[in-house]
Design an enzyme around this catalytic site. Structure first.
Site, PDB file in Angstrom:
ATOM      1  N   HIS A   1      -1.959 -11.766  -0.241  1.00 19.64           N
ATOM      2  CA  HIS A   1      -3.153 -10.831  -0.853  1.00 19.64           C
ATOM      3  C   HIS A   1      -3.307 -10.975  -2.395  1.00 19.64           C
ATOM      4  O   HIS A   1      -2.517 -11.877  -2.938  1.00 19.64           O
ATOM      5  CB  HIS A   1      -2.067  -9.636  -0.928  1.00 19.64           C
ATOM      6  CG  HIS A   1      -2.654  -8.343  -1.253  1.00 19.64           C
ATOM      7  ND1 HIS A   1      -2.170  -7.363  -1.970  1.00 19.64           N
ATOM      8  CD2 HIS A   1      -4.182  -7.721  -0.964  1.00 19.64           C
ATOM      9  CE1 HIS A   1      -2.838  -6.327  -2.186  1.00 19.64           C
ATOM     10  NE2 HIS A   1      -4.223  -6.612  -1.591  1.00 19.64           N
TER      11      HIS A   1
ATOM     12  N   TYR B   1       0.730  -1.153   0.108  1.00 16.74           N
ATOM     13  CA  TYR B   1      -0.146  -0.013  -0.039  1.00 16.74           C
ATOM     14  C   TYR B   1       0.979   1.286   0.147  1.00 16.74           C
ATOM     15  O   TYR B   1       1.525   1.694   0.835  1.00 16.74           O
ATOM     16  CB  TYR B   1      -0.707  -0.030   1.042  1.00 16.74           C
ATOM     17  CG  TYR B   1      -2.082  -0.869   1.273  1.00 16.74           C
ATOM     18  CD1 TYR B   1      -2.569  -1.447  -0.058  1.00 16.74           C
ATOM     19  CD2 TYR B   1      -3.029  -1.222   2.214  1.00 16.74           C
ATOM     20  CE1 TYR B   1      -3.582  -2.354  -0.004  1.00 16.74           C
ATOM     21  CE2 TYR B   1      -4.046  -1.860   2.182  1.00 16.74           C
ATOM     22  CZ  TYR B   1      -4.571  -2.792   1.061  1.00 16.74           C
ATOM     23  OH  TYR B   1      -5.639  -3.341   0.899  1.00 16.74           O
TER      24      TYR B   1
END
Length: 320
Positions: free
Chosen positions: A120, A63
């Site tokens: 993820h 992120y």
């Protein structure tokens, strides 16, 4: 969705078979380091959320180039770490790359142990096989778990519910059961390639903690002009979720999340039907769920090097 308790501002639910009690709203890690959110505001949002009762912290190794984890690490100093259930995600599919990313996340978050680490973007049918390869990421996860670097293991994905089911099947074939699974759960999902209809019942059956995301898809759902933010959050809270992860980039949006909890009442089938009827037409083609119908949300598609090398035996097969 068992063991619901509350304080004055927040509901708490049990995270699947872990027995951990977590806030029904989780703080999304992506938004706290967006370009319009400076570090001071990002830290203020995190600490205010915790002070008011949010305990579930979402994040990811990729992120905002790592800035989201760095900011959360700073926010969790001064005693805040002990008040939260900390989660992050890593993209590595190989054992080597996964281990590197786990260690990097630990450094950025300034912790010795992360409560939950998730594989993820399980968005391709080959991802489960890479994760569970003998040189795959889950080997690194289990080793990190034994070393005390992480407590629980989960996976995420936003593309197709059948890929989630495939991940569960491949895991079971290796005798492994996930602690959590994260997926889009929103008022549009019910009408198109639905995680709520296909994956949710299986997670409930296996008592795997359900993490809902993209309740508003970063505001994209709201552009359909069919539902309000509060309706979006109420719908997701009404599902058998342990946590609904919300993207929060301002104090006003933080207040909105608490308002949704304050005003939430379990909905009956008729109330759900009426709400979903509002979105049926807009949701029919997946237009407002571009994470399912495009590659725009696929960070690993744009950065395949994050995944690490393919298993050596696959490379050998290709060169034979």
């Amino acid at each position: 969705m068992s063991g619901n308790t509350s304080n004055s501002e927040m509901l708490y639910r049990v995270l699947g078979s872990t027995g951990q009690q977590v806030s029904a709203i989780g703080l999304g890690g992506w938004h706290i380091a967006l370009k319009h959110v400076d570090e001071e505001l990002g830290i203020r949002i995190i600490r205010t959320a915790i002070d008011r009762g949010i305990t579930f912290m979402d994040n990811c190794w990729d992120y905002n180039g790592g800035e989201s984890e760095i900011r959360m690490g700073k926010a969790l100093r001064d005693g805040y770490r002990d008040k939260v259930f900390l989660m992050t995600k890593i993209d590595g599919r190989s054992k080597k790359e996964a281990a590197r990313q786990i260690d990097e996340s630990l450094q950025r978050l300034q912790v010795d142990c992360i409560d939950l680490v998730q594989h993820h973007e399980i968005i391709r049918y080959e991802d489960p096989h890479r994760v569970f390869d003998e040189e795959g990421a889950n080997v690194a996860f289990i080793e990190a778990q034994k070393a005390g670097k992480l407590r629980y293991i989960g996976f995420t994905g936003h593309k197709d519910p059948h890929i989630h089911l495939h991940m569960l099947e491949v895991a079971a074939s290796y005798g492994f059961k996930f602690d959590t699974a994260q997926m889009p759960l929103n008022v549009m999902d019910a009408h198109y390639r639905s995680f709520a209809k296909l994956v949710l019942p299986e997670l409930v059956k296996q008592n795997i903690g359900v993490l809902g995301m993209k309740s508003m898809a970063n505001g994209i759902l709201l552009r359909s002009n069919t539902v309000t933010p509060i309706e979006c959050l109420h719908y997701a809270l009404n599902l058998p979720t342990s946590v609904v992860i919300a993207g929060i980039d301002s104090m006003d949006i933080l207040d909105q999340a608490f308002e949704a909890v304050r005003t939430f009442q379990p909905m009956n089938d008729e109330q759900v039907r009426i709400l979903l009827a509002k979105t049926a037409e807009a949701a029919s083609s997946g237009e407002f769920e571009p994470f399912k119908t495009s590659s725009v949300f696929d960070g690993t598609a744009q950065n395949p090097d994050w995944l690490g090398e393919e298993p050596e035996r696959i490379q050998q097969l290709m060169s034979a």
